[in-house]
Structures are given as C-alpha cells and as structure tokens.
Design an enzyme around this catalytic site. Structure first.
Site, short mmCIF file in Angstrom:
data_model
loop_
_atom_site.label_atom_id
_atom_site.label_comp_id
_atom_site.label_asym_id
_atom_site.label_seq_id
_atom_site.Cartn_x
_atom_site.Cartn_y
_atom_site.Cartn_z
CD GLU A 39 25.74 36.61 34.54
OE1 GLU A 39 25.38 37.17 35.57
OE2 GLU A 39 26.82 36.05 34.43
CB ALA A 79 21.37 37.41 44.00
CG MET A 80 21.54 39.55 37.55
SD MET A 80 22.94 38.57 36.93
CE MET A 80 23.83 39.84 36.06
CG HIS A 115 28.76 36.66 44.86
ND1 HIS A 115 29.88 35.87 44.66
CD2 HIS A 115 28.16 36.77 43.66
CE1 HIS A 115 29.93 35.51 43.39
NE2 HIS A 115 28.90 36.05 42.75
CD GLU A 116 24.80 38.47 43.24
OE1 GLU A 116 25.17 38.96 42.16
OE2 GLU A 116 24.80 37.23 43.46
CG HIS A 127 29.45 40.22 40.65
ND1 HIS A 127 30.54 39.66 40.02
CD2 HIS A 127 28.60 39.20 40.92
CE1 HIS A 127 30.34 38.35 39.93
NE2 HIS A 127 29.19 38.03 40.47
CD GLU A 141 29.78 35.05 38.63
OE1 GLU A 141 29.89 35.13 39.86
OE2 GLU A 141 28.95 35.74 37.99
N1 0A1 Z 1 25.94 36.52 38.02
C1 0A1 Z 1 25.09 35.93 39.01
C2 0A1 Z 1 24.59 34.59 38.65
C3 0A1 Z 1 23.43 34.50 37.72
C4 0A1 Z 1 23.61 33.92 36.49
C5 0A1 Z 1 22.56 33.74 35.63
C6 0A1 Z 1 21.32 34.15 36.04
O1 0A1 Z 1 20.26 33.92 35.19
C7 0A1 Z 1 19.18 33.27 35.55
C8 0A1 Z 1 21.12 34.74 37.25
C9 0A1 Z 1 22.20 34.93 38.11
C10 0A1 Z 1 25.91 35.72 40.27
O2 0A1 Z 1 27.04 35.26 40.19
O3 0A1 Z 1 25.42 35.96 41.34
ZN ZN Z 2 28.58 36.11 40.79
#
Ligand code: 0A1
Ligand code: ZN
Length: 882
Positions: free
Chosen positions: A128, A270-271, A305-306, A309, A328
């Site tokens: 992402e 985090a992701m 949170h993760e 998702h 988000e």
């Molecule tokens: N989707 C993740 C946030 C996130 C966005 C970009 C990244 O790239 C470096 C990494 C994480 C979240 O909302 O936690």
């Molecule tokens: Zn998120």
C-alpha cells in the site's frame, strides 16, 4: 514531456473502470539478497465495463524485465513497450489470456521500504498504496481484485520462515539444493496493495482462536529472535479484538491462519495485508521494562485497527485511492470504540479529541488542508493524514450520533452485506445508512467534500418570564486551498441544559427537532433552538462528547465554565470547561508576554484544578487529563496568526509554575497516595493511577523547588517499569538541567541495546526547550545509536524536534528550520515518504510571526529547489508554499 516536467495530478472526476480484469495471480518468488526473481502468471480478460479494444497497461517501478510470454508464447519485442513506469502490450487479443512476466528486483538496495525489501536481514513487503508495482508489472489500483497463490522460495539457512497471504498449502525442500519453499493460497479476491510475503529467521508465539461459529484459527506473531516474551500483550490484544468484532459488528475471521510479523524498518505504523499483517516493531513489542503505558495502549489500538481492516478495507475495499477514508476513517472509528470498551470511554474520548485538535485541526487550518475525501492528488502517499484518518473517524462517529446506536448498526450491517467483495465508494457507504434508516444524507456528505474546521458560535438566552431558553447557533466555514465557497454543514450538536442543582433539565424543544435525545441538528448558517418550561437559568453544555469536530465559540462566563467543570454529567465537557479557561488565559498571557508584561494565573482556574485533584470520586486517569495544561501547539492554534512560540512557552511555563506553587501540598499528597501497589500491570486502571501520580510529579517539578526535583530523582531511581522511569527522566530533562546529563547517561547505559527504548531517549532530548537543543540534535545524528536509514530513529530525533519542540524548531535565527530542511533534503534521496512526512512539520508556517515565517519560507524554498526532489517531497513543498 521534458524530463523535469511535473505530471498532472490524478483527479477523482477522471475515474474510469479498469480495461482489463485479473481473475487469478500465481506468483513464484525466489528470494535472493540482491536479485530476487518474481515470475507472475496473470489470468486476464477484458473488462466488459472497460473501453473496448484497449491495450494492456501494467504499472512498474524500478523493475528489471527478464521475460514475457502470452499464453506460453514469448512476445515479440514489437508487441510491447517498456518505460520506467509501465509495461504496455500494444494490441493484445481481446479475450481471456495468460501473461507470464519475469522480473528481478534488488531487495537489499530498496531504501524506500516500498515493494520487496529487507529489514535487519528479513525479507518483507509493503504494497500500500502503490508498492506492488515494485515487485512485478501489474494494474496497481485497488479495484482490480484477484485470487492469489504465492510460492516463496529461499535459502533455508537465510529464511527458515516463509509466510504469505491466506492459508498455507504446502512446503518442502527444493531438491538437490540448500533452498526450500512454501506455497500459500488466499481464497478471497483482493487488490494487490494487500499482497504480502515475509521470509526470514524469526521466532514466534502461537495461539488458537475459535470463532463465533466454531472455526479454529491459528494465530502467530513473528518477531526477531529472542524477543518472543515481548509479543504476549499483542497476542492478547489480537484475541480480544477478534472477539469484540464478532460481538459488536458481527464480523468473524475468514481464514485458517492469522499472522503478524514485526519488522524494525517500516515507514508507517502497520499494514493490514490479508492474513499477514506486517507491523513496525514499535507497535508489537512490549515488556514492563521497555514499554510505557502509552505504548501498551498504542499496541492494543493498532493491533485492533489492522485486524478490523479484515472487514473494513479487505473484504470491502476501496474503488480508488480517493476513497481512502472509506477504510481508514471507518477503521479508526472501530478501533477507537474497541479501546473505549476495553478502557475508560471518557478518557479515551478525551485523548482522541486531543489528538484530533493537536494534529488534524492545524492541518485543516493550513496550506495542506484537504477534504476527508480529496478530489485530486499528486502523490497518494501524502494523504495518509490526520484528516483522512482522524477526521474521517469523526465523520463516522457523527453518523452514529445522528442515527442512534440501532440505526448506525443497521447501516453497518447493510454495508457489510451489500458490499462484501466490492471495491466501494463513499457514496456506497452513505447509501447504506440512508437506505437502512430512510434518511437523506446528501447534505451530510459535505463532510467528505469540504475541507476546513467549521466554526460554530453559540449564545444562550434565558427568558425568565416566558420560562424558555434559546440557543442561537451560527456556523461558518472559512475558505481553504481550492475551495473558496462553502455550503452549510450538518452539525449534530449534542447538548444539555444543566440546572442550578447540577442535574440535566428535561429538554422540551419547541420545534419538531430530535433535540429530546439531546442532539441539535444544525443545518443552516444560522438557527435558533427554543426550549420550553425552563423555570431556572440553566448553564448550557455544548457539543457534549465532542459530538461534532468543530471549533466552538461561546459567550459563556468563567463562572459558568467552572460550574460545568464541577457538575456537567458529560465527562468530556467537564474536562473541556477547565481547558477552555486555561486556553483563554494562555492566549492573553502570551499577548502580555510579547508586550513584556505578565498576567497572574486566574485564581478560579487554580481553584478548579485543585477541586478536580481532590475529588476522590473521579477516575485517576480522568483527573490526569483534566490537570494537563493545554500544550504550546494548542495555544498557537488558538492564537492562529502572528504566532510567537517563545511568548507561548513563557506564558505556559509561568502558568505551570503558578499552579505548582498553589497546589503543591495537594499534589504531593495525591502523589504519595498513588504510590505503586504490587507488580506492574498495563491495565487501564493501573495505568490511570500511574498517569495521575506522574502528572503530580511533573506539576510539582514545574515549581522548580529542590524538594520537587529530589522527588523526581528518587522516582527515576526507584522506578520498576518504563512508564515511571521514562516519565521521571523527562521531568528531570525538562526541569532539572543540573540533574539532566547524569540521568540521560544512566538511562542510555541501561537501555543502549534496545533500539525502541533508545528512540525514547533520542525523542526526549530533541524536545528540550532551550537553545542548546539544536546542537544536541545535530550531535545525536552522529551517535552510534542513530541511523538515517531507520524511520523510527529519524522520527524519534528529527520528527520530535520539528513536531514537539516549537521554540527550537521555530528559532528566531532560522537554524531550527534549516536543520529540518537539511534532514529532509538528505533523506529524500533514500526514502521520499519519510522525507515528505518530516516536511509536513512546516504545515503551520504561515501562522508564525513575520521573522520566523520568512525563515520557514526560505527553508521550504531551499527544499523546493533541490535538483531531483522526489514527487513526495515536491508535492508537500508545492502545496505548503502554494
Ligand atoms: N493501511 C495502513 C497504513 C499504511 C499505509 C501505507 C503504508 O506504506 C508505507 C503502510 C501502512 C493502516 O491504516 O494501518
Ligand atoms: Zn488503517
């Protein structure tokens, strides 16, 4: 286009469905430190909703193409074009076909930390928003959903652990070699930004979770060898999150395994990759000796949170990146609710609102302001902002306030059902709430489109003879970049009328509004709300629970605010009443300081703080929040223009000294009463007691007496956990220059082997509000513990200096601005995302007084002129100067 020409922005209005769809993706990834080979087999077909006869355009970035076949036949060089950003098949047959693409990438040289890279030797990925194109050529957009099967192969010695999305299918040795492989299959169609793999030498902890319908899920948390004892709290938070999502939203987990991997080098928190979350190790690893209560709370929130998702983001994803808030904002709202249920709801709300006001409000008031759903972007990575996340969550919260608990849940149920498997839009989301509740949300949708913080002015008037009470409400929204005209918003204003006995009066509105529930529906530029049968003069309690993310102005007297601070049934407004008094004093005291004068601390404020402190019925965590004096950033925001950070610092320091002096005996008594009992536990009640005790320690030390500093020294030396130890260290570092160096050295000596603790040590030194801070920060960049390549180190040192040390970042001689600009220029070549985030610290530069404003502008211009500046940094600098 010339080499330096800036590409045009991407616009929401230009959205077109993909011309080609992908049903399945088979990846064969052969890991190698400098030449990892990826063979991607894509089963594609023309999209009936796309443009007929289209070429196949696949995104790519820093890829080396090795081979390309269509239905097994190598493609002639004339059939395709490769550029630095794309692979285009010029005239593909318009039918289902299979492409096989072989690329090679160098994970060890990947300093951007996007795509496939190595963190302390571990292979990991971050896709992402647009990182998958750095692994293979692909339509790198969230509305292309495919089923992935991934084979990962590596040297067994180098990467004994091989993880992918979905469920494990098979694994084994690659015969005749020292290599091994694992195959993973993810049955749920997903966009490529949710792809992930990990290969490395990692330890793990495991547990089982049984879902509501009795399915067993194997949970694993993978960490660097030797760190498994620190993963227990994250595992506990994960299991609680899984249960909570079943109970509160009816969302059950949908794979046989759920894995989390902690890595040391990560650009964000985090992701949420499907079934394989990858975390910044800061948000997984915790032990009482290394993590503070705040760290524990963050870990709990981010794990949740993760995990959340999995439904809001993964099962239902975004049609395009403009819809980022769809996943988000909603997921932040969900994690906030989870933490509120797990801890104290009022205290959680107070800290969320403080975060919103501290980060999002300044963003919305400056040149980087953008709508919760932006309508154009140059670099999507720059839109992972407080506005998309925190204001996005507030918008979801307002929906709940407007529709009530049941109406909200009905809308969510419909959304989860109707859009499961979709790449959806904000319109889709709102339609579910409108349909489930039979309401029109057209005007409400402006919250997604209009940027800026609405200003709401309320005045109240009691008509004694007519026994009625009127609230006159006016809303305005100032112009923001690209939006000169604004429309009135829907503002759900939760209120109460507090009677002289401190109890809420029954609300009997004159009109047909739903104000009985205590929520005024403000939809017009000006509106009056009349309440009948009000026999005594009430004190209005407005925007209870911070029901709308607005800036509220009232004509309320200090006496009325003090009354609310004591009696309001709404804990948020009890907290907010003293904050309002303190803030208004600090604004005046700052003006006085600039004129060389001093304002005494208002007795009433000191008395109110004292009363809160001594009210034994209150939750200690709440008291700790209520005793905090508004931050320098809070005061700067309130002043809004011609800001002089030195004068603010002076005013705030003076107020803290006065409070300290006046309340010393009570503070010392509460400090003593909250001495630790038993061994450390991170639970909310214990954390609340520590927070109150530490707040007392800090306020006492603000008086600067020998006794108070000796107390801080003893607290530091006697601490048996990181919360107390680090808090005392900060008190000493800020308030006791004579004890500072020895304490900092002792702390470093004790924790030098622990990078996450060293980050605290770096961050603290960067925040000391005195002129030597600049040289100290410069010196620390040369310290063996510091590394420009690690985002956590950089954020701890440079990020804390720019974001949390306003007097030194905005030094009158411009040296603070220069230090950050130099760091940005230096980092940009390696990690543009990190550079762009640091640069955003300049977001409020226009509100500074003229000398500092000029120096900030000069620093920004210097960054802008750097040859070869990344699109990430040039987007921020362009908008900041714009
Ligand atoms: N989707 C993740 C946030 C996130 C966005 C970009 C990244 O790239 C470096 C990494 C994480 C979240 O909302 O936690
Ligand atoms: Zn998120």
């Amino acid at each position: 286009m010339s080499r330096d020409a800036v590409p045009p922005p991407v616009r929401l209005g230009d959205y077109l469905p993909p011309d080609w769809l992908i049903d399945t993706v088979h990846l064969d990834v052969r890991l190698h430190p400098t030449a990892s080979r990826i063979i991607a087999r894509l089963a594609m077909r023309p999209n009936p909703e796309g443009r007929e006869g289209s070429p196949i355009v696949l995104d790519g970035d820093e890829l080396s193409l090795k081979s390309l076949t269509l239905d097994g036949v190598p493609l002639a060089g004339t059939a395709y074009v490769v550029t630095p950003t794309a692979l285009t098949l010029l005239a593909p047959p318009q039918r289902a076909l299979t492409l096989e693409i072989e690329t090679v990438v160098n994970p060890s040289a990947n300093t951007k930390l996007m795509g496939l890279y190595r963190s302390s030797g571990t292979y990991c990925t971050q896709c992402e928003a647009e990182g998958f194109r750095r692994i293979t050529y692909f339509p790198d957009r969230p509305d292309v959903l495919a089923v992935y099967t991934t084979r990962i192969e590596a040297e067994r010695e180098e990467a004994p652990v091989l993880l992918g999305n979905g469920n494990p299918v098979e694994s084994g040795a690659v015969e005749g070699t020292s290599r091994h492989y694992a195959v993973w299959h993810d049955p749920w169609p997903k966009p490529c930004y949710l792809f992930a793999l990990v290969g490395g030498r990692l330890d793990r902890i495991t547990e089982d979770f049984v879902t509501a319908t009795g399915k067993k899920v194997a949970l694993g948390i993978y960490v660097e060898p030797g760190k498994t004892e620190r993963a227990g709290y994250a595992m506990d938070a994960l299991k609680r999150s899984m249960r909570w999502d079943e109970e509160v939203f009816g969302c059950e987990y949908d794979l046989d395994v759920f894995n989390i991997v902690a890595v040391a080098d990560f650009n964000m928190g985090a992701m949420e990759n499907k079934g394989l979350n990858i975390f910044n190790d800061k948000y997984v690893l915790a032990s009482p000796q290394t993590a503070t209560d705040a760290d524990y709370a963050n870990i709990e929130a981010i794990i949740a949170h993760e995990y959340f998702h999995n439904w809001t983001g993964n099962r239902i994803t975004c049609r395009d990146w403009f819809q980022l808030c769809l996943k988000e904002g909603l997921t932040v709202f969900r994690d906030q609710e989870f933490s509120a249920d797990a801890r104290s709801r009022p205290v959680k709300r107070i800290s969320d609102v403080r975060l919103l006001k501290g980060h999002q409000f300044p963003e919305d008031a400056g040149p980087l302001a953008h709508p919760v759903r932006p309508d154009s972007y140059r670099e999507i990575n720059n839109f992972y902002t407080a506005t998309v996340y925190e204001k996005g969550a507030e918008v979801v919260r307002m929906l709940k306030t407007l529709l009530g608990d049941e109406g909200f849940r009905a809308g969510m149920d419909l959304y989860l059902d109707r859009h499961d498997g979709d790449a959806a839009t904000v319109e889709d989301f709102l339609a579910c709430f409108a349909d489930a509740n039979g309401v029109d949300l057209t005007q409400f949708a402006l919250w997604y489109a209009q940027s800026g913080t609405p200003q709401v002015t309320v005045s109240g008037c009691w008509d004694e003879a007519g026994r009625s009470y009127t609230l006159d409400v006016v809303q305005t929204l100032a112009p923001t970049p690209g939006q000169s005209e604004k429309l009135p918003m829907v503002i759900p204003l939760a209120i109460g009328l507090v009677g002289p006995d401190g109890a809420d009066m029954p609300l009997t509105p004159d009109d047909g509004s739903n104000a009985e529930r205590g929520v005024l529906l403000v939809t017009q530029p000006r509106q009056s709300f009349v309440f009948r049968d009000i026999a005594q003069r009430p004190v209005p309690s407005l925007n209870r629970g911070f029901s709308a993310p607005v800036k509220l102005t009232t004509d309320m007297s200090t006496a009325d605010l003090l009354f609310l601070a004591r009696h309001d049934s709404d804990p948020f407004n009890r907290f907010d009443a003293t904050q309002t008094i303190a803030l208004s004093h600090l604004v005046q005291a700052t003006a006085a300081a600039r004129a060389g004068a001093a304002l005494p601390a208002p007795d009433a404020l000191v008395a109110a703080l004292g009363a809160t402190l001594e009210d034994g019925t209150l939750d200690p965590a709440f008291v700790a929040q209520a005793l905090s004096i508004p931050s320098e950033t809070d005061v700067a925001r309130e002043i809004g223009e011609d800001v002089d950070p030195d004068a603010i610092h002076h005013a705030r320091t003076t107020l803290r000294q006065a409070v300290s002096g006046a309340l010393a005996p009570a503070l010392a008594a509460i400090y003593a009463r909250h001495a630790p009992a038993g061994i450390y536990s991170p639970d909310a009640a214990s954390a609340g007691r520590r927070a109150l005790r530490n707040t007392c320690l800090d306020l006492l030390a603000a008086g600067g007496t020998e006794e108070s500093l000796a107390r801080a020294q003893a607290h530091f030396e006697g601490a048996d956990n990181m919360t107390d130890c680090f808090f005392a260290l900060s008190v000493l570092a800020h308030a006791a220059p004579q004890a500072r160096e020895a304490a900092l050295a002792a702390f470093h000596e004790r924790f030098r082997e622990d990078p996450l603790v060293v980050d605290k040590w770096l961050a603290l030194q960067a925040q000391i509000a005195e002129p030597q801070a600049l040289e100290r920060v410069r010196g620390l960049t040369q310290h063996p513990a510091f590394a420009w390549s690690n985002p956590n180190r950089v954020r701890a040192l440079i990020g804390s200096f720019a974001g949390l040390n306003p007097t030194q970042f905005h030094r009158i001689d411009g040296a603070g601005h220069d230090l950050v600009a130099d760091a940005v220029i230096d980092i940009d070549g390696r990690n543009p995302q990190l550079a762009a985030r640091l640069l955003a610290a300049f977001k409020s530069w226009r509100s500074l007084e003229p000398v500092r404003r000029a120096s900030a502008e000069a620093a920004l211009r210097r960054v802008a002129e750097k040859p070869g500046l990344s699109p990430d940094a040039s987007d921020i600098v362009g908008r900041s100067l714009g």
